[in-house]
Design an enzyme around this catalytic site. Structure first.
Site, PDB file in Angstrom:
ATOM      1  N   GLU A   1     -10.228  40.868 -10.372  1.00  0.00           N
ATOM      2  CA  GLU A   1     -10.810  39.523 -10.486  1.00  0.00           C
ATOM      3  C   GLU A   1      -9.770  38.581 -11.068  1.00  0.00           C
ATOM      4  OE1 GLU A   1     -13.392  38.159  -8.750  1.00  0.00           O
ATOM      5  OE2 GLU A   1     -14.594  39.811  -9.547  1.00  0.00           O
ATOM      6  N   HIS A   2      -9.675  37.381 -10.507  1.00  0.00           N
ATOM      7  CA  HIS A   2      -8.656  36.400 -10.907  1.00  0.00           C
ATOM      8  C   HIS A   2      -7.240  36.948 -10.714  1.00  0.00           C
ATOM      9  CE1 HIS A   2     -11.225  33.195 -12.491  1.00  0.00           C
ATOM     10  NE2 HIS A   2     -12.019  34.135 -12.921  1.00  0.00           N
ATOM     11  N   THR A   3      -7.103  37.898  -9.826  1.00  0.00           N
ATOM     12  CA  THR A   3      -5.782  38.464  -9.522  1.00  0.00           C
ATOM     13  C   THR A   3      -5.187  37.810  -8.283  1.00  0.00           C
ATOM     14  OG1 THR A   3      -7.015  40.185  -8.414  1.00  0.00           O
ATOM     15  CG2 THR A   3      -6.054  40.750 -10.550  1.00  0.00           C
TER      16      THR A   3
ATOM     17  N   SER B   1     -21.722  34.256   1.795  1.00  0.00           N
ATOM     18  CA  SER B   1     -22.439  34.037   3.047  1.00  0.00           C
ATOM     19  C   SER B   1     -21.594  33.196   3.992  1.00  0.00           C
ATOM     20  CB  SER B   1     -23.771  33.340   2.780  1.00  0.00           C
ATOM     21  OG  SER B   1     -23.574  32.046   2.229  1.00  0.00           O
TER      22      SER B   1
ATOM     23  N   ASP C   1     -12.480  36.801   0.866  1.00  0.00           N
ATOM     24  CA  ASP C   1     -13.827  36.898   1.434  1.00  0.00           C
ATOM     25  C   ASP C   1     -13.785  37.125   2.939  1.00  0.00           C
ATOM     26  OD1 ASP C   1     -14.375  36.265  -1.140  1.00  0.00           O
ATOM     27  OD2 ASP C   1     -15.303  34.323  -0.726  1.00  0.00           O
TER      28      ASP C   1
HETATM   29  P1  ADP Z   1     -21.406  31.604  -0.588  1.00  0.00           P
HETATM   30  O1  ADP Z   1     -20.897  31.950  -1.945  1.00  0.00           O
HETATM   31  O2  ADP Z   1     -22.665  32.338  -0.272  1.00  0.00           O
HETATM   32  O3  ADP Z   1     -20.362  31.752   0.463  1.00  0.00           O
HETATM   33  P2  ADP Z   1     -21.086  28.850   0.066  1.00  0.00           P
HETATM   34  O4  ADP Z   1     -21.555  27.625  -0.593  1.00  0.00           O
HETATM   35  O5  ADP Z   1     -19.628  29.069   0.202  1.00  0.00           O
HETATM   36  O6  ADP Z   1     -21.805  30.071  -0.662  1.00  0.00           O
HETATM   37  O7  ADP Z   1     -21.654  28.898   1.550  1.00  0.00           O
HETATM   38  C1  ADP Z   1     -23.012  28.688   1.785  1.00  0.00           C
HETATM   39  C2  ADP Z   1     -23.175  27.816   3.008  1.00  0.00           C
HETATM   40  O8  ADP Z   1     -22.876  28.581   4.200  1.00  0.00           O
HETATM   41  C3  ADP Z   1     -24.589  27.338   3.195  1.00  0.00           C
HETATM   42  O9  ADP Z   1     -24.844  26.168   2.452  1.00  0.00           O
HETATM   43  C4  ADP Z   1     -24.654  27.108   4.686  1.00  0.00           C
HETATM   44  O10 ADP Z   1     -24.057  25.881   5.038  1.00  0.00           O
HETATM   45  C5  ADP Z   1     -23.778  28.237   5.226  1.00  0.00           C
HETATM   46  N1  ADP Z   1     -24.615  29.432   5.519  1.00  0.00           N
HETATM   47  C6  ADP Z   1     -24.552  30.635   4.937  1.00  0.00           C
HETATM   48  N2  ADP Z   1     -25.497  31.478   5.409  1.00  0.00           N
HETATM   49  C7  ADP Z   1     -26.197  30.768   6.313  1.00  0.00           C
HETATM   50  C8  ADP Z   1     -27.333  31.061   7.144  1.00  0.00           C
HETATM   51  N3  ADP Z   1     -27.938  32.245   7.111  1.00  0.00           N
HETATM   52  N4  ADP Z   1     -27.766  30.084   7.971  1.00  0.00           N
HETATM   53  C9  ADP Z   1     -27.169  28.873   7.995  1.00  0.00           C
HETATM   54  N5  ADP Z   1     -26.120  28.546   7.232  1.00  0.00           N
HETATM   55  C10 ADP Z   1     -25.632  29.470   6.396  1.00  0.00           C
HETATM   56 MG    MG Z   2     -18.499  30.739   0.355  1.00  0.00          MG
END
Ligand code: ADP
Ligand code: MG
Length: 392
Positions: free
Chosen positions: A42-44, A134, A179
């Site tokens: 982490e933080h690496t 995500s 990621d």
């Molecule tokens: P994370 O840490 O989960 O990556 P982020 O803020 O970087 O959080 O990314 C989240 C964004 O990615 C959401 O606000 C949306 O725009 C998009 N996203 C992620 N999952 C979905 C999904 N299942 N459907 C639609 N958009 C998504």
């Molecule tokens: Mg993200």
């Protein structure tokens, strides 16, 4: 558990395919990718060190097929919303979520790949903004799919960079490569040690038989995060620069030996010293965890996780009351390993827990955390799974 994952995957796939059929009147192949955890390291990344992520059983899935036009029509099942856009730079959609898809198209085109109009329906189960990435799952699903559909033969590492550049250029997030790398390269039962300086990587077996890997989401995000992040980076750069005066081969803190840090103790502030001490220790801990995994020694893995938490909390000072509380509770309940995961100041702890202790630990964490902080934490049991792929 594997059975559960298959059921979950099938359900999501069916929902996507049904919606695709309803909207576009035909069938389309389905692609998927995954969120990620980082076991240690982490933080690496910005210190040129190692990270050690893996893809997880929470992901994004998309049905995608060319539509013979120069327009993209993409439907988000989770937001119940359609976005339509062209493929030129000025066609950026207004929906924030669609910018991830648009960005991937643009970054593929910039790299000489072919992308034409397509229809898509997608959905996911990676919690948004919980630290499981995500957004990388979304980018990687589309980066992988477009590359496959138009047979662009873009290398996997470059597919990860397409996701990263999407965040930089179309979503306003200056993220590292971990990621997207994990999401593209992830494999069931394997973690990947990535050297953030050279891009070299190696898979290590991760089969924690008799243990579960569980994230406890504190559901807090303290304001400090971004200013503190910049300050930590500065501290690391200052320490590295001072060490470099004695050891010219040091470009990043990860290049420095622990002893070399002691040599510059009087030349840097106490604060910078502690930050650097954490980073140099963390780089070594990643290597120690990899060795331990090759011996199937999950007790050592767990101990290293606790050491990382201590470092992040006391030396790097990026933990917070909620996360320290969860970590302390884990220790008290004989959980094998526990640490804050991600940049800090909120988000999740990642915990390695023996099967027989699992239910008791989760129950205690929920009850005691809620009693102290007035809201319940969220629990995500994760399994290391495949990253970007086409589903059969
Ligand atoms: P994370 O840490 O989960 O990556 P982020 O803020 O970087 O959080 O990314 C989240 C964004 O990615 C959401 O606000 C949306 O725009 C998009 N996203 C992620 N999952 C979905 C999904 N299942 N459907 C639609 N958009 C998504
Ligand atoms: Mg993200």
């Amino acid at each position: 558990m594997i059975q559960e994952i298959n059921t979950k995957t099938l359900n999501m796939k069916t929902r996507i395919q049904e919606k695709y059929k309803a909207l576009f009147g035909e069938e389309a192949p389905v692609y998927a990718s995954a969120g990620r955890i980082n076991l240690i390291g982490e933080h690496t990344d910005y210190n040129g060190g190692y990270v050690f992520p893996g893809a997880i059983n929470f992901g994004i899935m998309a049905a995608i097929k060319p539509n013979g036009t120069d327009k993209v029509k993409v439907f988000s099942l989770d937001f119940d919303q359609m976005s339509e856009f062209g493929l030129k730079e000025e066609d950026k959609p207004k929906e924030a979520w669609a910018c991830y898809v648009f960005g991937v198209c643009r970054e593929t085109l910039k790299r000489g790949g072919k992308v034409e109009g397509f229809n898509a329906v997608f959905a996911g189960d990676v919690p948004l903004g919980a630290g499981l990435s995500s957004s990388a799952a979304l980018e990687s699903t589309f980066a992988y799919a477009l590359n496959d559909i138009w047979d662009n033969k873009i290398e996997k590492f470059e597919l990860a960079k397409i996701g990263q550049s999407t965040e930089h250029n179309y979503c306003g997030v200056k993220c590292g490569i971990m990621d997207q790398f994990a999401s593209i390269f992830g494999k069931e039962g394997a973690l990947i040690r990535l050297n953030c300086k050279t891009g070299e990587y190696k898979y290590f077996p991760f089969h924690p038989k008799g243990y579960k890997l569980v994230l406890i989401d504190s559901c807090v995000k303290h304001e400090l995060a971004s200013s503190a992040y910049n300050k930590r980076r500065e501290s690391c750069e200052k320490a590295a620069a001072e060490i470099k005066k004695l050891h010219p081969e040091v470009d990043f803190l990860s290049d420095a030996k622990r002893l070399w840090l002691d040599e510059v103790r009087d030349k840097i502030s106490q604060e910078d010293f502690l930050r650097a001490e954490y980073v140099i220790g963390e780089v070594q801990r990643v290597l120690d965890v990899c060795d331990a995994l090759e011996r199937d020694d999950y007790e050592t893995v767990g101990e290293m996780m606790y050491q990382t938490h201590f470092g992040l909390s006391r030396l790097y000072e990026v933990s917070c009351e909620e996360l320290d509380f969860l970590n302390k509770l884990a220790r008290k309940m004989d959980v094998t390993g526990s640490r804050v995961m991600g940049g800090g100041f909120g988000g999740c702890t990642i915990n390695l827990v023996k099967d027989e202790l699992y239910d008791g630990f989760i129950k205690a964490a929920k009850e005691q955390f809620t009693a102290k902080f007035g809201h319940a934490p969220k629990i995500y049991e994760v399994v290391i799974s495949d990253g970007a792929r086409k589903l059969q």
